[in-house]
Each structure stands twice: as C-alpha cells, then as structure tokens.
Design a protein around this motif. Sequence first.
Motif, PDB file in Angstrom:
ATOM      1  N   SER A  70       0.812  -1.217   0.002  1.00  4.28           N
ATOM      2  CA  SER A  70      -0.104   0.021   0.025  1.00  4.28           C
ATOM      3  C   SER A  70       0.965   1.314  -0.026  1.00  4.28           C
ATOM      4  N   ASN A  71       0.623   2.329  -0.853  1.00  4.37           N
ATOM      5  CA  ASN A  71       1.447   3.339  -1.000  1.00  4.37           C
ATOM      6  C   ASN A  71       0.650   4.569  -0.301  1.00  4.37           C
ATOM      7  N   ASP A  72      -0.302   4.377   0.605  1.00  8.47           N
ATOM      8  CA  ASP A  72      -1.113   5.415   1.138  1.00  8.47           C
ATOM      9  C   ASP A  72      -0.069   6.203   2.154  1.00  8.47           C
ATOM     10  N   SER A  73       0.463   5.582   3.021  1.00 13.77           N
ATOM     11  CA  SER A  73       1.428   6.187   3.907  1.00 13.77           C
ATOM     12  C   SER A  73       2.513   6.791   3.057  1.00 13.77           C
ATOM     13  N   LYS A  75       2.222   8.060   0.179  1.00 11.08           N
ATOM     14  CA  LYS A  75       1.726   9.535  -0.208  1.00 11.08           C
ATOM     15  C   LYS A  75       1.317  10.463   0.594  1.00 11.08           C
ATOM     16  N   GLU A  76       0.952  10.000   1.801  1.00  9.13           N
ATOM     17  CA  GLU A  76       0.588  10.812   3.013  1.00  9.13           C
ATOM     18  C   GLU A  76       1.871  11.685   3.427  1.00  9.13           C
ATOM     19  N   GLN A  77       2.981  10.628   3.455  1.00 10.82           N
ATOM     20  CA  GLN A  77       4.280  11.317   3.969  1.00 10.82           C
ATOM     21  C   GLN A  77       4.708  12.479   3.142  1.00 10.82           C
ATOM     22  N   PHE A  78       4.648  11.996   1.528  1.00  8.49           N
ATOM     23  CA  PHE A  78       5.127  13.006   0.534  1.00  8.49           C
ATOM     24  C   PHE A  78       4.334  14.422   0.640  1.00  8.49           C
ATOM     25  N   GLU A  79       2.872  14.217   0.993  1.00  2.66           N
ATOM     26  CA  GLU A  79       2.028  15.341   0.844  1.00  2.66           C
ATOM     27  C   GLU A  79       2.273  15.987   2.023  1.00  2.66           C
ATOM     28  N   GLN A  80       2.811  15.625   3.364  1.00  2.00           N
ATOM     29  CA  GLN A  80       3.038  16.066   4.640  1.00  2.00           C
ATOM     30  C   GLN A  80       4.263  16.896   4.301  1.00  2.00           C
TER      31      GLN A  80
END
Length: 92
Positions: A70-73, A75-80
């Motif tokens: 899962s890449n969700d975490s 992606k969330e890190q990149f966004e943050q």
Amino acid sequence: MDESLMDTFKRYYADYRGAEGIDQSFTDAYQAMAFHVINQTEHYVKEGNLHEIQNLIREFKEMGLSTSPSNDSLKEQFEQELVEQELNRYSF
C-alpha cells in the motif's frame, strides 16, 4: 553529494504534484524513477563503475519494497513534506 533515490522520487513527486492529483503524481513519479535508474545505470556502465551500479540497483529494490503493497502512507508522507516545504518557504 548525490541525492538518494528516495529524495529524487520525492522531488519528481513534487514536480508532478503541481499539475496532477496525488495518485497520478505518485504513479508518474515512480515511472520517472525507473527511467532515472536506467539512465544512471547507463552512465555508470560507460564509466565502468560496477560499485555504483550495484548501489543504485540495491537502493531501487529497497525503494520498491517500501512502496508496496500500500502506498497510502508514503503518499501521505510526501504530501506532508510538501506542505512543510511550502510553509517554510513563506515563513519569516
């Protein structure tokens, strides 16, 4: 000092994020990473630098493991990190 592949990935993501959504930016950045690795490998082959080729491939494999299943975490890190960069750019 050369940037790590993960740092390059983040930079590509940030570049794509300006024009695309999160999911598309992530996909495009990952594909760009594959081309980056191919180009870097070609460069190291021309130099005859087997050690750097081995390091690059190892780092790319490790990065591949960190982006699945899962890449969700990630992606969330990149966004943050993008938000933090923007806030730091405008802070006094």
